[in-house]
Enzyme design. Structure first.
Site, PDB file in Angstrom:
ATOM      1  N   SER A  97       1.159   6.822   2.414  1.00 37.29           N
ATOM      2  CA  SER A  97       1.632   7.375   3.109  1.00 37.29           C
ATOM      3  C   SER A  97       2.293   8.253   3.021  1.00 37.29           C
ATOM      4  O   SER A  97       3.468   6.962   2.162  1.00 37.29           O
ATOM      5  CB  SER A  97       2.353   7.041   5.015  1.00 37.29           C
ATOM      6  OG  SER A  97       0.703   5.894   4.809  1.00 37.29           O
TER       7      SER A  97
ATOM      8  N   GLU B 231      -9.478  -1.724   5.170  1.00 42.34           N
ATOM      9  CA  GLU B 231      -8.304  -1.758   5.722  1.00 42.34           C
ATOM     10  C   GLU B 231      -8.881  -2.384   7.988  1.00 42.34           C
ATOM     11  O   GLU B 231      -8.589  -2.926   8.125  1.00 42.34           O
ATOM     12  CB  GLU B 231      -7.436  -0.703   5.435  1.00 42.34           C
ATOM     13  CG  GLU B 231      -6.254  -0.811   6.435  1.00 42.34           C
ATOM     14  CD  GLU B 231      -4.929   0.047   6.404  1.00 42.34           C
ATOM     15  OE1 GLU B 231      -5.403   1.209   6.134  1.00 42.34           O
ATOM     16  OE2 GLU B 231      -3.877  -0.169   7.026  1.00 42.34           O
TER      17      GLU B 231
ATOM     18  N   GLU C  89      -5.833   8.153  17.690  1.00 40.92           N
ATOM     19  CA  GLU C  89      -6.617   9.640  18.018  1.00 40.92           C
ATOM     20  C   GLU C  89      -7.458   9.614  16.722  1.00 40.92           C
ATOM     21  O   GLU C  89      -8.291   9.757  16.713  1.00 40.92           O
ATOM     22  CB  GLU C  89      -5.772  10.531  17.710  1.00 40.92           C
ATOM     23  CG  GLU C  89      -4.480  10.569  19.521  1.00 40.92           C
ATOM     24  CD  GLU C  89      -3.540   9.403  19.158  1.00 40.92           C
ATOM     25  OE1 GLU C  89      -3.484   9.163  17.784  1.00 40.92           O
ATOM     26  OE2 GLU C  89      -3.920   9.033  20.530  1.00 40.92           O
TER      27      GLU C  89
ATOM     28  N   GLN D 199       1.086  -1.029  -0.338  1.00 37.35           N
ATOM     29  CA  GLN D 199       0.759  -0.297  -0.315  1.00 37.35           C
ATOM     30  C   GLN D 199       0.664   1.298  -0.224  1.00 37.35           C
ATOM     31  O   GLN D 199       1.604   1.274   0.821  1.00 37.35           O
ATOM     32  CB  GLN D 199      -1.211   0.059   0.740  1.00 37.35           C
ATOM     33  CG  GLN D 199      -1.400   1.254   1.474  1.00 37.35           C
ATOM     34  CD  GLN D 199      -2.593   1.563   3.184  1.00 37.35           C
ATOM     35  OE1 GLN D 199      -1.825   0.458   4.468  1.00 37.35           O
ATOM     36  NE2 GLN D 199      -3.554   2.119   2.610  1.00 37.35           N
TER      37      GLN D 199
ATOM     38  N   SER E 144       5.045  -1.430   4.743  1.00 39.67           N
ATOM     39  CA  SER E 144       4.781  -2.775   4.823  1.00 39.67           C
ATOM     40  C   SER E 144       5.180  -3.719   3.531  1.00 39.67           C
ATOM     41  O   SER E 144       3.763  -3.171   2.420  1.00 39.67           O
ATOM     42  CB  SER E 144       3.709  -3.143   5.397  1.00 39.67           C
ATOM     43  OG  SER E 144       3.677  -2.137   7.122  1.00 39.67           O
TER      44      SER E 144
HETATM   45  C1  LIG Z   1       4.474  -0.600  11.371  1.00 39.85           C
HETATM   46  C2  LIG Z   1       3.556  -0.102  10.521  1.00 39.85           C
HETATM   47  C3  LIG Z   1       3.285   0.048   9.283  1.00 39.85           C
HETATM   48  C4  LIG Z   1       2.089   0.455   8.081  1.00 39.85           C
HETATM   49  N1  LIG Z   1       2.340   0.395   7.134  1.00 39.85           N
HETATM   50  C5  LIG Z   1       1.910   1.471   6.175  1.00 39.85           C
HETATM   51  C6  LIG Z   1       2.056   0.824   4.930  1.00 39.85           C
HETATM   52  O1  LIG Z   1       2.006   0.474   4.126  1.00 39.85           O
HETATM   53  N2  LIG Z   1       1.950   2.015   3.987  1.00 39.85           N
HETATM   54  C7  LIG Z   1       1.171   3.128   3.923  1.00 39.85           C
HETATM   55  O2  LIG Z   1       1.011   3.827   3.225  1.00 39.85           O
HETATM   56  N3  LIG Z   1       1.037   3.497   5.657  1.00 39.85           N
HETATM   57  C8  LIG Z   1       1.619   1.882   6.146  1.00 39.85           C
HETATM   58  N4  LIG Z   1       1.757   3.253   7.645  1.00 39.85           N
HETATM   59  C9  LIG Z   1       1.250   4.655   8.090  1.00 39.85           C
HETATM   60  C10 LIG Z   1       0.615   4.863   8.767  1.00 39.85           C
HETATM   61  O3  LIG Z   1      -0.620   5.184   7.757  1.00 39.85           O
HETATM   62  C11 LIG Z   1       0.878   6.405   9.338  1.00 39.85           C
HETATM   63  O4  LIG Z   1       2.037   6.172   9.743  1.00 39.85           O
HETATM   64  C12 LIG Z   1      -0.389   6.755  10.122  1.00 39.85           C
HETATM   65  O5  LIG Z   1      -1.847   7.177   9.325  1.00 39.85           O
HETATM   66  C13 LIG Z   1      -0.295   8.243  10.759  1.00 39.85           C
HETATM   67  O6  LIG Z   1       0.675   8.541   9.914  1.00 39.85           O
HETATM   68  P1  LIG Z   1       2.004   9.838  10.499  1.00 39.85           P
HETATM   69  O7  LIG Z   1       3.278   8.408  11.092  1.00 39.85           O
HETATM   70  O8  LIG Z   1       2.808  10.297   9.227  1.00 39.85           O
HETATM   71  O9  LIG Z   1       1.773  10.511  11.801  1.00 39.85           O
HETATM   72  P2  LIG Z   1       1.441  12.056  11.866  1.00 39.85           P
HETATM   73  O10 LIG Z   1       0.128  12.531  11.428  1.00 39.85           O
HETATM   74  O11 LIG Z   1       2.106  13.373  12.485  1.00 39.85           O
HETATM   75  O12 LIG Z   1       0.442  11.427  13.780  1.00 39.85           O
HETATM   76  C14 LIG Z   1       1.108  11.643  14.773  1.00 39.85           C
HETATM   77  C15 LIG Z   1       0.033  12.026  16.022  1.00 39.85           C
HETATM   78  O13 LIG Z   1      -0.471  12.841  15.976  1.00 39.85           O
HETATM   79  C16 LIG Z   1      -1.694  12.788  16.209  1.00 39.85           C
HETATM   80  N5  LIG Z   1      -2.870  13.461  15.129  1.00 39.85           N
HETATM   81  C17 LIG Z   1      -2.711  13.507  14.051  1.00 39.85           C
HETATM   82  N6  LIG Z   1      -3.970  14.034  13.767  1.00 39.85           N
HETATM   83  C18 LIG Z   1      -4.783  14.630  14.730  1.00 39.85           C
HETATM   84  C19 LIG Z   1      -5.756  14.872  14.406  1.00 39.85           C
HETATM   85  N7  LIG Z   1      -6.253  15.650  13.592  1.00 39.85           N
HETATM   86  N8  LIG Z   1      -6.707  14.597  15.755  1.00 39.85           N
HETATM   87  C20 LIG Z   1      -5.776  13.890  17.371  1.00 39.85           C
HETATM   88  N9  LIG Z   1      -4.821  13.984  16.765  1.00 39.85           N
HETATM   89  C21 LIG Z   1      -4.397  13.980  15.431  1.00 39.85           C
HETATM   90  C22 LIG Z   1      -1.731  11.290  15.797  1.00 39.85           C
HETATM   91  O14 LIG Z   1      -2.563  10.257  16.164  1.00 39.85           O
HETATM   92  C23 LIG Z   1      -0.550  11.087  15.719  1.00 39.85           C
HETATM   93  O15 LIG Z   1      -0.105  10.213  17.553  1.00 39.85           O
HETATM   94  C24 LIG Z   1       2.360   2.395   8.685  1.00 39.85           C
HETATM   95  C25 LIG Z   1       2.948   2.380  10.024  1.00 39.85           C
HETATM   96  C26 LIG Z   1       3.194   1.521  10.508  1.00 39.85           C
HETATM   97  C27 LIG Z   1       3.728   1.849  12.175  1.00 39.85           C
END
Ligand SMILES: Cc1cc2nc3c(=O)[nH]c(=O)nc-3n(C[C@H](O)[C@H](O)[C@H](O)COP(=O)(O)OP(=O)(O)OC[C@H]3O[C@@H](n4cnc5c(N)ncnc54)[C@H](O)[C@@H]3O)c2cc1C
Lengths: 364, 392
Positions: free
Chosen positions: B114, B229, B362, B111, B146
């Site tokens: 991100s 998902e 969240e 996928q 992933s």
């Molecule tokens: C093990 C693992 C596997 C993954 N696999 C994939 C994959 O295969 N493909 C893919 O595309 N992505 C993948 N991801 C990515 C995942 O979808 C993102 O990490 C996730 O959506 C969060 O985005 P970010 O890391 O940019 O955090 P951010 O969006 O920067 O968030 C930082 C913090 O702020 C909080 N936050 C953000 N916005 C808000 C809001 N509006 N209200 C309250 N709190 C908020 C979040 O909850 C978090 O605690 C994976 C992530 C992990 C950990």
């Protein structure tokens, strides 16, 4: 292996709407609040309407004995609605527990209960668990003497089903309510007001000899289906709170738009959906006469009784000052939820039972 | 067709395809062609148009006959996300090309959603796709992908129109991971492994026939993927004591010397919650048996993440001294993702991702509050601003 249906059938949905319609018409929240000040005038007519117009008194009684022959699934739906409306009627105590205790009896008592002509209550403290000792009074020559405290449904009943110790063990006796002294208790939950029952050589009819299995079954069914009442209580608290926070404004905004509250309500909603599954499962297992019934009951009680309290506590907090008033019905739900948490054993008592059922003992 | 008819179909199939003598892939392809792969899919695409709730019945009969399975843990994103999205939005041709090898496990999917600058706010993504005749040329960087190192194809969302507000300018593609412009580099995570990757896309060419949905409709398609998902992550059918709770319960049974009343109380509370979560999952699957998943899966995923974290944490305390040792920090790129595999230390660390991947807890609470309860949306300062003018 086919999976139990955890949703609601069309028949169950229809039953829900007829109960809800009747309660909307005849279970006025202000009249329910008046119960807390001792005005019980709404109880008898409301129960009569539910018992006879909708036939709920005999819901669980087989058709050949004058009942509707429905299953625990339907009784659970009724309890959801009664919990939601805080209806102060003896459905759980008479139509569920007394009829269950009497299921195997001959005689015409059960037919009288089914017809709604009579109402019965099991004379045990509401806090009695299905697992522990069942309090009983001594019987001598067909007469009972002793006191049973905190009995639910006794004030509405005309016949009390009293566990008594006889020479051959535990037996269930029927005593006319007029032959007992019933002292109303100032109860935490006045919508299910308790009574202390005193028998002084009261004339009694033996209805079930060797009654321990029947009593445990009645308490077990009561506990399993209480989960659905708790679900109804929790669902009301969630719906009412969400509705209120969608219109209450502070700081120039609807307060339900503040993320701190949105997240609390999202957690509560997740919990209520989980309670729905647990309660539905307990009812479905009972209806299917599945061997899982004890486990399903303990799980449903361990989950739903705490969840309902959480829901009611959140409702009070998130309503702010109005939630603390006598006038707003939130307190009824808090008191019911807290009393229900203790009824038929606390969540901890059910977890302790589970430990044995699923081989997770505390001691090595 | 009744459930009984389905059973009979499976029996008939097994009578003509002996699992003991049929080659694995041949068996799986034939099972797909017989409509017994995912029975709720339409005829011709591995299914029979039956209720999804009947699937366990078919799977159970195949398993009992000793038939090979399609190794679902190796293709979680393919089966759980790509397939339902292709089914819902794909052309006949796309469904025919992609679904069969996806189901049999011949083609693994990943996928590409991100990006470094677009996580929770996925719609802010900046990977560009520009049209060039019958093809699209894609440039950008994806992250946390992933299984990208194993994948043959990817579901990809890219920006096709930077001049409109962010939600409107995206398009959804099926991307061939063997394209020379795709560069997959491992990203090591807290477990020591590199389960996810960063993926650099440089002039990757995607034929327009691999566009899923309309140009500019990418957000709607991506939302459908994210909803499935969450069901895929949180709503799998499990037996009682399946998953993390089973491991912790077993640890309790195996270590009488470690038992204390305090741990016992926590264990039983979590046992109840895990059982209730299992029933909630069953109820959700029964509800979704018809129709596409909506936001309901979000609640399930919230519970799943919390329980996995609490249970795996409890397990370490229960193990005591043993939990002070970790199996292996060596950087490996795992073949499959299984939250309950390896040792308790790994499980504890891996479970931390459960409340981040697939939408953080969240964000999921926001979704439940807004889409299930109808509470007001979060303030959106960037809603009507063209993507190119937004603060990055
Ligand atoms: C093990 C693992 C596997 C993954 N696999 C994939 C994959 O295969 N493909 C893919 O595309 N992505 C993948 N991801 C990515 C995942 O979808 C993102 O990490 C996730 O959506 C969060 O985005 P970010 O890391 O940019 O955090 P951010 O969006 O920067 O968030 C930082 C913090 O702020 C909080 N936050 C953000 N916005 C808000 C809001 N509006 N209200 C309250 N709190 C908020 C979040 O909850 C978090 O605690 C994976 C992530 C992990 C950990």
């Amino acid at each position: 292996m086919s999976e139990l249906n955890l949703l609601y059938t069309d028949v169950e949905d229809d039953l829900r709407s007829s109960v809800r319609d009747l309660l909307t018409d005849r279970c006025d929240p202000q009249a329910v609040i008046a119960l807390c000040d001792g005005d019980r005038s709404m109880v008898a007519p409301l129960w009569k309407a539910l018992a006879t117009e909708l036939g709920l008194a005999g819901l669980l009684v087989p058709e050949d004995r004058g009942g509707a022959g429905a299953s625990a699934r339907e009784a659970a739906v009724v309890l959801e609605e009664l919990g939601r409306a805080m209806a102060p009627v003896p459905f759980l105590t008479s139509a569920v527990m007394a009829t269950t205790a009497l299921a195997a009896t001959e005689g015409d008592l059960i037919a009288g209960l089914a017809a709604g002509e009579r109402t019965a209550a099991l004379a045990v403290p509401l806090s009695t668990t299905p697992y522990g000792a069942i309090p009983a009074v001594p019987a001598t020559d067909g007469r009972l003497t002793g006191t049973v405290t905190s009995v639910a449904g006794a004030l509405e009943a005309d016949v009390l089903l009293v566990p008594a110790v006889t020479g051959d063990g535990l037996a269930l006796h029927a005593v006319a309510a007029t032959d007992a002294v019933r002292v109303p208790v100032v109860s935490l939950d006045m919508t299910r007001q308790l009574a202390d029952v005193t028998l002084d050589g009261a004339a009694a009819t033996l209805v079930v000899a060797d009654a321990e299995p029947a009593l445990r079954r009645a308490l077990g069914v009561g506990a399993a289906l209480l989960a659905s009442e708790q679900l109804g209580v929790a669902r009301w608290c969630l719906d009412e709170t969400v509705g209120y926070l969608k219109q209450r404004r502070q700081f120039g905004r609807v307060v339900g738009g503040f993320q701190a509250l949105k997240h609390r309500l999202a957690d509560l909603s997740t919990g209520v959906d989980s309670a729905n599954a647990a309660a539905r499962h307990a009812a479905a297992v009972l209806a299917a006469d599945d061997p899982d019934v004890e486990l399903a009951t303990a799980v449903a009680q361990a989950y739903c009784s705490d969840l309902a309290v959480t829901a009611a506590e959140e409702a009070v907090q998130l309503h702010g000052g109005i939630g603390m008033t006598w006038e707003h019905p939130a307190h009824l739900y808090l008191k019911r939820a807290k009393a229900d948490q203790i009824a038929f054993g606390t969540a901890g008592a059910h977890r302790a039972r589970l430990a044995g059922l699923v081989d997770l003992p505390v001691a090595p | 067709m009744t459930l009984e008819d389905l059973r009979q179909r499976v029996e008939e199939f097994l009578a003509t395809h002996d699992p003991a003598t049929t080659e694995r892939l041949e068996f799986l392809r034939a099972r797909y062609d017989a409509g017994l792969a995912w029975v709720h899919f339409p005829e011709g695409h591995g299914g029979l148009g039956l209720p999804q709730a009947w699937q366990p019945e078919a799977d159970g009969l195949f398993a009992a006959a000793g038939a090979p399975d399609n190794n679902p843990n190796s293709n979680v994103i393919g089966l759980g996300m790509a397939a339902p999205t292709i089914l819902a939005f794909g052309t006949e041709e796309q469904k025919r090309r992609f679904l069969r090898p996806l189901w049999t496990g011949e083609e693994i999917w990943c996928q590409l959603f991100s990006e470094p600058g677009a996580g929770s706010d996925l719609a802010a993504l900046g990977t560009r796709a520009e049209r060039d005749g019958d093809e699209w040329v894609v440039n950008g960087q994806k992250v946390w992908t992933s299984s990208a190192h194993l994948a043959r194809f990817a579901i990809l969302v890219a920006r096709t129109d930077p001049d409109v507000p962010k939600h409107r300018g995206m398009t959804y593609f099926l991307c061939d991971m063997t394209d020379p412009g795709v560069d997959v580099r491992p990203l090591r995570q807290i477990t020591g492994e590199a389960e996810f990757n960063e993926v650099f896309l440089s002039d990757v060419r995607i034929p327009d026939t691999q566009r899923l949905g309309e140009v500019g409709q990418g957000w709607a398609v991506a939302t459908a993927t994210l909803n499935t998902e969450r069901v895929a992550i949180g709503g799998r059918a499990t037996p009682r004591e399946g998953g993390m709770i089973g491991l912790v319960a077993q640890a309790w049974r195996d270590h009488p010397e470690r038992r204390t009343p305090e741990l016992h109380d926590r264990l039983l509370r979590l046992w109840v919650e895990a059982e209730v979560a299992r029933l909630t999952g069953t109820r959700l699957r029964q509800k979704l048996a018809q129709g596409r998943p909506g936001p309901e899966g979000a609640a399930m995923k919230l519970t799943f993440a919390r329980l996995n974290q609490q249970l795996s944490g409890l397990e370490l305390e229960l193990l005591g001294e043993e939990a002070l040792r970790y199996s292996d920090w060596t950087m490996v790129r795992p073949e499959r993702v299984d939250f309950t595999s390896r040792d308790a230390g790994y499980r504890y660390l891996r479970a931390k991702g459960n409340s981040i991947e697939g939408g953080t807890s969240e964000i999921l609470r926001n979704i439940v509050a807004e889409r299930v309860l109808g509470l007001p949306p979060e303030p959106r300062v960037d809603k009507d601003v063209p993507w190119k003018d937004q603060e990055k």
